[in-house]
Design an enzyme around this catalytic site. Structure first.
Site, short mmCIF file in Angstrom:
data_model
loop_
_atom_site.label_atom_id
_atom_site.label_comp_id
_atom_site.label_asym_id
_atom_site.label_seq_id
_atom_site.Cartn_x
_atom_site.Cartn_y
_atom_site.Cartn_z
N THR B 158 0.87 -1.19 0.00
CA THR B 158 0.00 0.00 0.00
C THR B 158 0.91 1.24 0.00
O THR B 158 1.37 1.64 -1.06
CB THR B 158 -0.98 0.02 1.19
OG1 THR B 158 -0.26 -0.09 2.41
CG2 THR B 158 -1.97 -1.12 1.10
N LYS B 184 4.03 -6.84 3.89
CA LYS B 184 3.77 -5.44 3.56
C LYS B 184 3.44 -4.70 4.86
O LYS B 184 2.95 -5.29 5.82
CB LYS B 184 2.64 -5.28 2.54
CG LYS B 184 1.25 -5.63 2.97
CD LYS B 184 0.46 -4.70 3.81
CE LYS B 184 0.40 -3.30 3.32
NZ LYS B 184 -0.45 -2.47 4.26
N THR B 195 0.26 -2.94 11.23
CA THR B 195 -0.66 -3.07 10.10
C THR B 195 0.10 -3.70 9.05
O THR B 195 0.76 -3.06 8.25
CB THR B 195 -1.07 -1.77 9.47
OG1 THR B 195 -1.80 -1.10 10.42
CG2 THR B 195 -1.96 -2.00 8.26
N ASN B 405 0.59 11.02 6.04
CA ASN B 405 -0.66 10.71 6.74
C ASN B 405 -1.67 11.84 6.79
O ASN B 405 -2.84 11.61 7.09
CB ASN B 405 -0.36 10.19 8.14
CG ASN B 405 0.18 8.79 8.05
OD1 ASN B 405 -0.51 7.91 7.56
ND2 ASN B 405 1.42 8.59 8.44
N SER B 410 -5.96 6.22 4.32
CA SER B 410 -5.62 4.79 4.37
C SER B 410 -6.54 4.07 5.32
O SER B 410 -7.18 4.69 6.15
CB SER B 410 -4.18 4.60 4.81
OG SER B 410 -4.01 5.08 6.12
#
Lengths: 410, 410
Positions: B158, B184, B195, B405, B410
């Site tokens: 991602t 990932k 995550t 961010n 996301s």
């Protein structure tokens, strides 16, 4: 450092009246910052009672150790505060420095050492040059003045971009009492408590045990319900003194109905000061209120609220004016508190975005997007398992935070 | 997004051999990102066993619910992964989407639905367009290839700036077995777990119960010992499959000495993947190792280490190349774990800065300042109360994190 005034700063410092029995003086002692005041002396008339809340950090400073010990007596004659050096993690040298400051102040004022309180804020691990404080005690004493609250608030600042003060009045037995408070803090702010110092004084007559109860409860709903960066300090100190100059009845029970108005004014003042700290959060551009309902208990609701308020992903999304409610969901999930994913509701700016565990059908983001562009952001979350509720406050996480903290040794 | 390659990225993706019994295919299904692969199909030969570790988030995704259920059988035939949409907080619609994907894949491969695993990563709260996945299953199956590990690692990215893979080999009964792993993850990274998605496969023959034990223990010392931003995801998934193509003895005890070499290789591989995630931490410019000793227990040591590694003040100081050990002291103090302030020792880059609760006499900061300018930062802390020890890994907190961010949903 040349920090720019926070965009969330109040328009002006409040007009703070004299609190009978309290006098203050400040001085530039060259602790760390050149060309500004960095030592505050608060002196109280005889008979003043005190209560306080101190950091629960296990690596607390020597000053904290001293306050813990002296709070047992419930009597206060003076508080000596310095900014620029926290005297934390300075070992025996730090303890000796506190002892010398306390003794010299007691000698100067002609009182017992147990009635002297000290607080220090600033860099950790550097020996505190306490002789710069003790050699100034005479001059400080000579300068004492009941009308120096704003100067006091300025002398205790570190990375603060504005001085923080608040005033309330209340009635006890029909008699008007005043509560004045000042605070400092902007980074290393988290519950238990923020990196903050706050000194609150009233002319009411309140026994020390009641003061202690009131200030503990009040801190819980104010300073312990805010967070800037989840970092707890070694030096957090909140002291509350009552000079007893107003001859109200002495109530021995903190829940006495006669104290209700006073308690409400006190809590309001503490919340005001706590909000000012958030508004001066390092790099803050938004003031964020997170209200949680439907939790298993009020404590669970607070933990969920603080998990949301501490999430770097939530805080950066707010900085980016993005109504990223998915990150709020993720924060609820990591809080460790019970929540029903399939009953979770989330609103921002009063607009429900998700209900019963999924996005509202036909959700129109326009009003929420408009809300996110403002300076006051409201997030409400219902976690669908009980009646617990809590509100916490934080700010966004911006480039300004990085600028300040990558460069400043605090 | 046009993210720049992390300065901490490895020089190249490793050469990954075929793992007998594992075939992979990827495809651009247009889930979210245009012009790149976003779906991965991993298919295992019959008889493949599986173990896994899943997020403990209480708001976990529908895919996590499915994996939890299917792990009970210990048998796996395929994993279907998509990037760009996490299918989290999508309610009943999300569950139905998972069910359709599982059934279609089982039909395509001619196996039981319980042998299909799914994982999704990306935006939260958007319905997953699963028909874009199910309509591609035939094409994916036709493309299956044992030599597609790097393509697989790319399809699950991602905000990752590089594909993450690792290979180890080990001996069981004198027979060589291979372990391949991909992962990932770059933000919303915290223990329990990051995550992150990670898929590890070996050609060894290992009963499911043993796989489960090994992967749980391994995750504890790798993915659960890293943090980028303290944010736990709703979708964290680590799956470990063993095809049994190598005819080593079956050991029913995870502690069998015959498995020692395999376990050591597995743990090394998991740690390698976990470190790669930290090296790709959003905005990271420094890889930070925090080693804690002298704690009450290994768990207490890990908690102290993670408190240091999660402190925004520690992380921004490292970004600023400032050996601000006072912030490390403050982090130890807020961890809630027992520590003796007056025995605390702190070293950076191998140089002791503080010992027995205060700065070392005549401390010369020059070598530490030089260390802070490097890309690999070592912090060691002894808290002076016991024998517990742990090492955790993190990265610094920079403007890059805010950039990513504040702008990316996301």
């Amino acid at each position: 450092m040349g920090l720019k005034l926070s965009p969330l700063a109040p328009a002006a410092f409040p007009v703070m009246p004299v609190v009978d029995g309290v006098r203050l003086a400040t001085r530039a002692c060259g602790i760390k910052y050149p060309g500004r005041t960095d030592v505050l002396m608060m002196v109280f008339d005889e008979g003043t009672t005190i209560g306080g809340v101190l950091t629960r950090s296990l690596t607390c400073s020597a000053a904290i150790d001293c306050c813990k010990k002296h709070l047992r007596s419930g009597q206060a004659r003076a508080v000596i505060v310095n900014s620029g050096n926290s005297n934390a993690f300075t070992g025996r040298v730090g303890e000796e420095s506190v002892a010398r400051t306390v003794e010299a102040t007691a000698a100067e004022l002609g009182c017992r050492p147990e009635e002297i309180f000290v607080a220090s804020t600033g860099v950790i691990g550097e020996p505190l040059p306490d002789q710069r404080i003790t050699s100034a005690l005479g001059a400080l004493k000579a300068d004492l003045d009941g009308d120096a609250w704003e100067a006091a608030a300025r002398a205790i600042m570190t990375t603060d971009t504005f001085a923080k003060g608040a005033v309330r009045s209340a009635k006890i037995d029909g008699k008007t009492v005043t509560i004045n408070g000042i605070a400092k803090g902007s980074g290393m702010i988290a519950p238990d408590m923020a990196t903050m110092l706050s000194f609150v004084a009233t002319d009411a007559a309140i026994p020390a045990a009641v003061l202690q109860t009131l200030i503990s409860r009040g801190a819980d709903q104010s300073f312990n319900a805010i967070t800037v960066d989840s970092d707890t300090s070694t030096s957090d100190t909140l002291l509350f003194c009552a000079t007893g100059k107003v001859d109200n009845e002495l109530y021995l029970n903190a829940d006495a109905p006669e104290l209700a108005d006073f308690v409400s004014a006190l809590n309001d003042l503490l919340q005001d000061l706590a909000h000012q700290i958030v508004r001066d959060g390092e790099g803050a551009t938004k003031f964020v209120t997170v209200a949680v309902t439907g939790a298993e208990s009020d404590l669970a609701a607070r933990r969920i609220g603080l998990t949301i308020a501490n999430s770097p992903l939530v805080k950066t999304a707010i900085a980016g004016e993005d109504a990223n409610w998915g990150r709020v969901v993720a924060a609820v999930g990591k809080s460790g508190e019970r929540a029903d994913r399939d009953k979770l509701s989330i609103a921002m700016g009063g607009v429900t975005i998700a209900r019963d565990g999924q996005r509202v059908e036909g959700f129109d983001e326009t009003p929420v997007a408009a809300h996110m562009k403002g300076q006051e952001i409201d997030i409400t979350v219902d976690v669908g398992v009980g009646q617990g509720r809590a509100t916490v406050w934080t700010c966004d996480l911006t480039h300004g935070y990085i600028d300040i903290n990558a460069d400043y040794r605090s």
